[in-house]
Design a protein around this motif. Structure first.
Motif, PDB file in Angstrom:
ATOM      1  N   GLU A   1      -2.455   2.265  21.220  1.00  0.00           N
ATOM      2  CA  GLU A   1      -1.997   3.583  20.780  1.00  0.00           C
ATOM      3  C   GLU A   1      -0.700   3.534  19.990  1.00  0.00           C
ATOM      4  OE1 GLU A   1      -2.049   6.516  23.819  1.00  0.00           O
ATOM      5  OE2 GLU A   1      -3.991   5.863  24.569  1.00  0.00           O
ATOM      6  N   THR A   2       0.146   2.525  20.235  1.00  0.00           N
ATOM      7  CA  THR A   2       1.430   2.441  19.554  1.00  0.00           C
ATOM      8  C   THR A   2       1.526   1.132  18.764  1.00  0.00           C
ATOM      9  OG1 THR A   2       2.509   1.311  21.395  1.00  0.00           O
ATOM     10  CG2 THR A   2       2.572   3.738  21.415  1.00  0.00           C
ATOM     11  N   LEU A   3       2.499   1.076  17.882  1.00  0.00           N
ATOM     12  CA  LEU A   3       2.720  -0.171  17.149  1.00  0.00           C
ATOM     13  C   LEU A   3       3.073  -1.312  18.103  1.00  0.00           C
ATOM     14  CD1 LEU A   3       4.703   0.957  13.986  1.00  0.00           C
ATOM     15  CD2 LEU A   3       2.446  -0.089  14.059  1.00  0.00           C
ATOM     16  N   GLU A   4       3.832  -1.001  19.137  1.00  0.00           N
ATOM     17  CA  GLU A   4       4.206  -2.026  20.117  1.00  0.00           C
ATOM     18  C   GLU A   4       2.962  -2.612  20.784  1.00  0.00           C
ATOM     19  OE1 GLU A   4       6.357  -4.747  21.697  1.00  0.00           O
ATOM     20  OE2 GLU A   4       7.397  -3.170  20.602  1.00  0.00           O
ATOM     21  N   ALA A   5       2.035  -1.750  21.180  1.00  0.00           N
ATOM     22  CA  ALA A   5       0.798  -2.216  21.804  1.00  0.00           C
ATOM     23  C   ALA A   5      -0.048  -3.018  20.811  1.00  0.00           C
ATOM     24  CB  ALA A   5       0.000  -1.034  22.342  1.00  0.00           C
ATOM     25  N   PHE A   6      -0.034  -2.617  19.553  1.00  0.00           N
ATOM     26  CA  PHE A   6      -0.767  -3.325  18.506  1.00  0.00           C
ATOM     27  C   PHE A   6      -0.222  -4.744  18.341  1.00  0.00           C
ATOM     28  CE2 PHE A   6      -1.310  -4.208  13.858  1.00  0.00           C
ATOM     29  CZ  PHE A   6      -2.691  -4.278  13.854  1.00  0.00           C
ATOM     30  N   VAL A   7       1.091  -4.875  18.207  1.00  0.00           N
ATOM     31  CA  VAL A   7       1.707  -6.193  18.071  1.00  0.00           C
ATOM     32  C   VAL A   7       1.466  -7.025  19.322  1.00  0.00           C
ATOM     33  CG1 VAL A   7       3.914  -7.413  17.826  1.00  0.00           C
ATOM     34  CG2 VAL A   7       3.425  -5.419  16.373  1.00  0.00           C
ATOM     35  N   SER A   8       1.596  -6.417  20.481  1.00  0.00           N
ATOM     36  CA  SER A   8       1.390  -7.126  21.753  1.00  0.00           C
ATOM     37  C   SER A   8      -0.034  -7.674  21.859  1.00  0.00           C
ATOM     38  CB  SER A   8       1.681  -6.205  22.931  1.00  0.00           C
ATOM     39  OG  SER A   8       3.060  -5.911  22.983  1.00  0.00           O
TER      40      SER A   8
ATOM     41  N   THR B   1       2.397   6.635  11.837  1.00  0.00           N
ATOM     42  CA  THR B   1       3.152   5.707  10.995  1.00  0.00           C
ATOM     43  C   THR B   1       2.808   5.844   9.522  1.00  0.00           C
ATOM     44  OG1 THR B   1       1.474   3.989  11.143  1.00  0.00           O
ATOM     45  CG2 THR B   1       3.193   3.982  12.842  1.00  0.00           C
ATOM     46  N   GLY B   2       1.759   6.586   9.216  1.00  0.00           N
ATOM     47  CA  GLY B   2       1.298   6.682   7.836  1.00  0.00           C
ATOM     48  C   GLY B   2       0.029   5.882   7.595  1.00  0.00           C
ATOM     49  N   LEU B   3      -0.361   5.057   8.567  1.00  0.00           N
ATOM     50  CA  LEU B   3      -1.621   4.318   8.463  1.00  0.00           C
ATOM     51  C   LEU B   3      -2.772   5.247   8.824  1.00  0.00           C
ATOM     52  CD1 LEU B   3      -0.701   1.054  10.418  1.00  0.00           C
ATOM     53  CD2 LEU B   3      -1.167   1.190   7.974  1.00  0.00           C
ATOM     54  N   ASP B   4      -3.788   5.317   7.974  1.00  0.00           N
ATOM     55  CA  ASP B   4      -4.989   6.043   8.367  1.00  0.00           C
ATOM     56  C   ASP B   4      -5.996   5.026   8.898  1.00  0.00           C
ATOM     57  OD1 ASP B   4      -6.303   4.861   6.161  1.00  0.00           O
ATOM     58  OD2 ASP B   4      -6.017   6.629   4.906  1.00  0.00           O
ATOM     59  N   SER B   5      -7.187   5.463   9.249  1.00  0.00           N
ATOM     60  CA  SER B   5      -8.154   4.561   9.880  1.00  0.00           C
ATOM     61  C   SER B   5      -8.583   3.428   8.944  1.00  0.00           C
ATOM     62  CB  SER B   5      -9.376   5.328  10.386  1.00  0.00           C
ATOM     63  OG  SER B   5     -10.001   6.014   9.322  1.00  0.00           O
ATOM     64  N   LEU B   6      -8.689   3.699   7.655  1.00  0.00           N
ATOM     65  CA  LEU B   6      -9.053   2.635   6.708  1.00  0.00           C
ATOM     66  C   LEU B   6      -7.914   1.631   6.545  1.00  0.00           C
ATOM     67  CD1 LEU B   6     -10.979   4.608   3.963  1.00  0.00           C
ATOM     68  CD2 LEU B   6     -11.914   3.120   5.728  1.00  0.00           C
ATOM     69  N   ASP B   7      -6.688   2.132   6.494  1.00  0.00           N
ATOM     70  CA  ASP B   7      -5.529   1.233   6.435  1.00  0.00           C
ATOM     71  C   ASP B   7      -5.490   0.343   7.667  1.00  0.00           C
ATOM     72  OD1 ASP B   7      -4.510   2.381   4.029  1.00  0.00           O
ATOM     73  OD2 ASP B   7      -3.440   3.918   5.186  1.00  0.00           O
ATOM     74  N   PHE B   8      -5.733   0.947   8.826  1.00  0.00           N
ATOM     75  CA  PHE B   8      -5.698   0.191  10.079  1.00  0.00           C
ATOM     76  C   PHE B   8      -6.739  -0.921  10.064  1.00  0.00           C
ATOM     77  CE2 PHE B   8      -6.872  -0.478  14.549  1.00  0.00           C
ATOM     78  CZ  PHE B   8      -5.642  -0.836  15.056  1.00  0.00           C
TER      79      PHE B   8
ATOM     80  N   ASN C   1       0.806  -1.219   0.000  1.00  0.00           N
ATOM     81  CA  ASN C   1       0.000   0.000   0.000  1.00  0.00           C
ATOM     82  C   ASN C   1       0.845   1.278   0.000  1.00  0.00           C
ATOM     83  OD1 ASN C   1      -2.951  -0.896   0.288  1.00  0.00           O
ATOM     84  ND2 ASN C   1      -1.814  -2.212   1.695  1.00  0.00           N
ATOM     85  N   LYS C   2       2.141   1.105  -0.256  1.00  0.00           N
ATOM     86  CA  LYS C   2       3.075   2.236  -0.343  1.00  0.00           C
ATOM     87  C   LYS C   2       3.062   3.124   0.911  1.00  0.00           C
ATOM     88  CE  LYS C   2       2.916   2.367  -5.395  1.00  0.00           C
ATOM     89  NZ  LYS C   2       2.460   1.030  -5.557  1.00  0.00           N
ATOM     90  N   ILE C   3       3.037   2.452   2.051  1.00  0.00           N
ATOM     91  CA  ILE C   3       3.084   3.131   3.344  1.00  0.00           C
ATOM     92  C   ILE C   3       4.443   2.834   3.950  1.00  0.00           C
ATOM     93  CG2 ILE C   3       2.071   3.262   5.653  1.00  0.00           C
ATOM     94  CD1 ILE C   3      -0.518   2.082   4.354  1.00  0.00           C
TER      95      ILE C   3
END
Length: 79
Positions: free
Chosen positions: A67-74, A34-41, A18-20
């Motif tokens: 809120e963060t990428l770390e929390a998302f992965v966790s 990070t460049g992700l918008d709500s639809l990307d998320f 998605n070229k992000i």
């Protein structure tokens, strides 16, 4: 089994397609910086659910938003 490396690989693939820009060395930044918008998320969550069979947001007893990428992965690692 879901591993941190597999999750990061899928996120990287999604972002590349998605070229992000994606920099996994900055895991403490807010997701929307990070460049992700709500639809990307939403699309990324759907992709990870398809890939791993897990949607930690749907299966959680209480609604939460990482809120963060770390929390998302966790969240996918059950932490």
């Amino acid at each position: 089994m879901v591993s941190r490396e597999r999750i990061l690989h899928e996120i990287f693939q999604f972002c590349t397609e998605n070229k992000i820009p994606f920099d996994d060395t900055k895991m403490d930044i807010p997701i929307f910086e990070t460049g992700l918008d709500s639809l990307d998320f939403a699309a990324l969550v759907a992709r990870l659910e398809t890939t791993f069979g897990i949607d930690p947001f749907r299966s959680a007893s209480e609604a939460f938003y990482p809120e963060t990428l770390e929390a998302f992965v966790s969240a996918y690692l059950g932490k």
